[in-house]
Structure formats: structure tokens, C-alpha cells
Scaffold this active site. Structure first.
Site, PDB file in Angstrom:
ATOM      1  N   SER A 121       0.819  -1.211   0.000  1.00 48.75           N
ATOM      2  CA  SER A 121       0.000   0.000   0.000  1.00 48.75           C
ATOM      3  C   SER A 121       0.851   1.259   0.000  1.00 48.75           C
ATOM      4  O   SER A 121       1.617   1.495  -0.926  1.00 48.75           O
ATOM      5  CB  SER A 121      -0.959  -0.050   1.195  1.00 48.75           C
ATOM      6  OG  SER A 121      -1.901   0.984   1.145  1.00 48.75           O
ATOM      7  N   ASP A 159      -2.480   6.243  -3.332  1.00 47.78           N
ATOM      8  CA  ASP A 159      -1.314   5.582  -2.750  1.00 47.78           C
ATOM      9  C   ASP A 159      -0.865   4.462  -3.681  1.00 47.78           C
ATOM     10  O   ASP A 159      -1.398   4.295  -4.780  1.00 47.78           O
ATOM     11  CB  ASP A 159      -1.627   5.065  -1.346  1.00 47.78           C
ATOM     12  CG  ASP A 159      -2.760   4.042  -1.334  1.00 47.78           C
ATOM     13  OD1 ASP A 159      -3.583   4.068  -2.271  1.00 47.78           O
ATOM     14  OD2 ASP A 159      -2.818   3.220  -0.398  1.00 47.78           O
ATOM     15  N   ASP A 193      -1.170   1.255  -3.954  1.00 46.49           N
ATOM     16  CA  ASP A 193      -2.094   0.238  -4.494  1.00 46.49           C
ATOM     17  C   ASP A 193      -3.462   0.813  -4.823  1.00 46.49           C
ATOM     18  O   ASP A 193      -4.385   0.083  -5.140  1.00 46.49           O
ATOM     19  CB  ASP A 193      -2.223  -0.944  -3.537  1.00 46.49           C
ATOM     20  CG  ASP A 193      -2.946  -0.606  -2.242  1.00 46.49           C
ATOM     21  OD1 ASP A 193      -2.969   0.587  -1.868  1.00 46.49           O
ATOM     22  OD2 ASP A 193      -3.486  -1.522  -1.595  1.00 46.49           O
ATOM     23  N   ASP A 197      -5.957   2.138  -3.244  1.00 41.21           N
ATOM     24  CA  ASP A 197      -7.198   1.973  -2.491  1.00 41.21           C
ATOM     25  C   ASP A 197      -7.510   3.212  -1.654  1.00 41.21           C
ATOM     26  O   ASP A 197      -8.514   3.257  -0.948  1.00 41.21           O
ATOM     27  CB  ASP A 197      -7.186   0.715  -1.617  1.00 41.21           C
ATOM     28  CG  ASP A 197      -6.103   0.719  -0.549  1.00 41.21           C
ATOM     29  OD1 ASP A 197      -5.265   1.649  -0.521  1.00 41.21           O
ATOM     30  OD2 ASP A 197      -6.091  -0.227   0.285  1.00 41.21           O
TER      31      ASP A 197
END
Length: 442
Positions: free
Chosen positions: A101, A238, A240, A242
Site C-alpha cells: 500500500s 497511494d 495500491d 485503495d
């Protein structure tokens, strides 16, 4: 022995704590637990963000899946919410995302989604960890799993975003900071497909530059780009994708609490906010609670982590929840936080109201908040220390109910987080620093 799974999967420094051997063992154990009820050979969606270590971990995970008799559907570099969506869309038995992440590039992580793309509960994660112990029979011959690539994965996900995020952004100029992460492959395309003029920055991942001075944790470049291009808003993701934070046309940051307030009021107006409830975590600003109370919206509070927000959303059948960090969850559109979808919905609200993002965000007054991350050797022991508890109690007395203090161990790192809200920024800073000194001294 410490629990292997943290608040969001298994994380660690890649090829050090998070090794190929561990990834292989996790994958095989997951097949035995999550694929136990499969009527045929289990099918597993595997995605990753672009950090370099994702390549070796993907190889190890796929080897572990195949060795346990499952087929791996490789979807390549995609956002975490894409893996959740594709797990359901391909009718897979479970999904795996390889990502740390917002963490720095040397870190990586492995998170699992159950059938339908839902995050796992603690009991299921514990079952996977337990299944890693001991030797297990392995299939041979035709029983060994196969690896297949899914060339239509990104197209399926973009179609999903278009269906839920709308296509009415004509006339808007949007700057998108892709964090040199998974958003680089889908973010600009999704916003352009919705009609916006898009300026993409940090959209050239090379495996090493993910989250480096960019994205939702470093918004300076996004703020400068919005002002330089005279954009209507900026959206920061960010690694990833999400998460989504925003920047208004003046260059001011609009955080996850403000985004939730904007979306909650929009859904409230349309009668889409189930039971007039918003779900947020203990980290959400007191200003969000005050704004929602004024609007007739109740705020349900959970622990930190989007998995706990998700659990509350599912338990109550609620329509919107999220975190100050920019994880926003809309169950009707997905099973987990989706940064690109959040960006689309926020931009749509700007377009449909004809109002500036700054004006929309002004619905809540952000109480000054200071967060200090204190590195420690044992986060749980330090957080429970008598001297730390006494310092927190003294801070609560000093705030006199006009603010609050929250101290908690990080879910992913050896840190104790000290958060203080007060009526002035100076008071919040002073109190947070005093408590942080006590934490550091333990």
C-alpha cells in the site's frame, strides 16, 4: 509468538521478513482453507502493485497455489480494489493482492480476499496461519495447478468504474498523482473516460519509485501541479490505489474525513444513505462528527483499519464508510476501499453542483489535529506502560473535553501513534509532543 497477520494482511521488508518461502507457504495454506469447499479445482486471482519485489513474490505465490492444486489467474499490476472486484467477477474462490500500500518500496505485503472479493475475518486468517504447519499431501500429474494470464482484467475493472463512478466530468480539469503505483495503469484512463481533462503526475512506475515523495502521503507535488495548471481539483492515490485524498483549486488539502462529509451529504440528499448513518474510525476528526450531527447523520465509530469499517458496514447494511487516510468504502459499488472510484465520485459531485471543491469541503471545520509516530521496539508493551497511560490521562484532563487524545500501536509497523485534537494547533502540538516524549522514553 506474534500473530502473522496484521490489520491488513501480512507485511514486512521484502526478501527479509516477507520471503519467497513464506509467500509460497501462505499460498498453499490459503488453498487448503479458502479453497476447501471448491467443487472443482480452486481458482485464485493474483494481482500486485509495481514494486520490484512483487515479481518474486508473485512467482512464489503462484508456485504455492499450483503446488496445492489451485489455478492462478494472474491479472498483473492493478489496484487492490481491482483484485477484490475481479475475484467476484471471475467467480474465483479467492484472491491475493501483493502490495504494501502506502509503505516504502522495500516493504511488501500479501492480503487475501475471500469468495466475492471480501476481506477475511481474524478467524479465517488464523486458520490459514495454522494450516502452514506440517507437511501436507501434494497433488501430482494432472492435479497440479496451472497459471493463466487474464488480458481482459483491466478492461473489466475500467468498465466497473464507469458503471459506478459516472461519466459526467466534462469541463473539469483534474490532476492525478498516481504515486508511481498501481493507479498509473488505470487512474488516468478512468478519469478521461468519465470526460475529464487529465494531467497525470508520478505515473511512470519503475519498480523502485513507488510512493517516493509522491502520492497520498506526500501531496506537495499535487498541490503545485493543481495551481500550475489551474485545475479544478487534484486527486492523490497511494501505491495500491485503495486510497484517495484531494487538493482543491486553491491548493488546500481535502482529507478523507472531508471527502466522506461531501459524499455523505450527497447520498443523504438523494436518499441513498442507509439509516442516515456514516461509518468512520476513531481517527476521524471531531469536526466530521459535528458536521454530520448538524446534517442529521449519525456516525458509527470503529477501530482503525478499513477491514473494521467494512465489518460495520456489512453488519448494519450501511451505505458509506471510510477513514481519514482516504480509504472510502461504498458497499453498493465494491467490497473494499477504492481510491479511483472515490476520485470519480468526488469529481462528479463538483461537476453536478457547479461548486468549487473548497466550498463543498467547507461543510466541516477541521479541528487542529497532530499525529506523531514514535518508533519503538515493542509497540504493544510500550502502549500499555504505566507511565504512558498516566501521560494520556493527564492530557485528557488538560483538554477539558474540548479535544481528545488517542494513543494506539500501529497495525503494520513498530510504531506507537499519538494523536491529539485541540481547539488550537499549538495546544495540540504541545500536548502530543509531551506524550510522545513519554512514549519514546519507555
Amino acid at each position: 509468538m506474534a500473530r502473522l497477520f496484521g490489520t491488513d494482511g501480512v507485511r514486512g521488508r521484502a526478501n527479509d521478513q516477507l520471503t519467497a518461502e513464506l509467500a509460497l507457504a501462505l499460498a498453499s495454506a490459503a488453498v487448503r482453507v479458502l479453497g476447501a469447499d471448491a467443487q472443482t479445482r480452486p481458482r485464485v486471482v493474483v494481482g500486485r502493485d509495481p514494486r520490484a519485489s512483487g515479481e518474486l513474490l508473485e512467482a512464489a505465490l503462484c508456485a504455492g497455489l499450483a503446488a496445492a492444486g489451485a489455478d492462478a489467474i494472474r491479472v498483473g499490476v492493478v489496484p487492490t480494489p481491482a483484485v477484490a472486484f475481479l475475484t467476484a467477477d471471475y467467480a474465483a474462490d479467492f484472491g491475493v493482492m501483493i502490495s504494501a500500500s502506502h509503505n516504502p518500496m522495500p516493504d511488501n505485503g500479501i492480503k487475501f480476499f475471500g469468495a466475492g472479493g471480501h476481506k477475511l475475518d481474524d478467524a479465517t486468517e488464523d486458520a490459514i496461519e495454522a494450516a502452514m504447519a506440517g507437511e501436507q499431501p501434494r497433488p501430482v500429474g494432472a492435479g497440479v495447478g496451472r497459471l493463466v494470464d487474464a488480458p481482459d482484467a483491466v478492461t473489466r475493472y475500467l468498465d466497473h468504474l464507469a458503471a459506478h463512478g459516472g461519466t459526467h466530468l466534462d469541463g473539469l480539469t483534474v490532476v492525478v498523482d498516481c504515486a508511481n503505483g498501481a493507479a498509473a495503469h488505470v487512474g488516468p484512463r478512468a478519469y478521461e473516460a468519465a470526460g475529464a481533462r487529465v494531467i497525470a503526475i508520478h505515473a511512470a512506475p519503475d519498480g523502485l519509485n513507488i510512493n517516493k515523495d509522491c502520492g497520498s502521503t506526500h501531496l506537495g507535488d499535487l498541490q503545485r501541479a493543481v495551481l500550475e495548471h489551474g485545475a479544478d481539483l487534484g486527486l492523490g492515490h497511494d501505491g495500491d490505489a485503495d486510497r484517495c485524498l484531494a487538493v482543491d483549486s486553491t491548493g488546500a488539502v481535502v482529507d478523507g474525513d472531508q471527502i466522506m462529509a461531501i459524499l455523505a451529504l450527497a447520498m443523504h440528499e438523494r436518499g441513498e444513505l442507509t439509516d442516515d448513518v456514516l461509518v468512520a474510525t476513531v481517527m476521524s476528526n471531531l469536526g466530521l462528527h459535528l458536521a454530520m450531527t448538524a446534517a442529521g447523520v449519525d456516525v458509527k465509530v470503529t477501530g482503525v483499519g478499513d477491514r473494521y469499517v467494512l465489518e460495520e458496514l456489512r453488519a448494519g447494511g450501511y451505505a458509506l464508510g471510510g477513514e481519514q487516510s482516504g480509504h472510502i468504502v461504498i458497499p453498493s459499488a465494491g467490497t473494499t476501499g477504492d481510491g479511483v472510484l472515490t476520485g470519480l465520485l468526488l469529481a462528479r459531485r463538483v461537476a453536478e453542483t457547479g461548486r468549487r471543491l473548497a466550498d463543498l469541503a467547507a461543510v466541516m471545520t477541521v479541528l487542529p489535529q497532530v499525529l506523531i509516530n514514535v518508533p519503538v521496539s515493542d509497540k504493544h508493551a510500550v502502549a500499555a506502560a504505566e507511565s504512558v497511560e498516566a501521560a494520556v490521562a493527564a492530557a485528557e484532563t488538560e483538554l477539558h473535553g474540548a479535544g481528545r487524545i488517542l494513543l494506539r500501536p500501529s497495525g503494520t509497523e513498530q510504531l506507537v501513534r499519538v494523536m491529539v485534537e485541540a481547539t488550537t494547533a499549538d495546544d495540540a502540538q504541545a500536548i502530543a509532543e509531551r506524550v510522545a516524549e513519554v512514549v519514546a522514553a519507555v
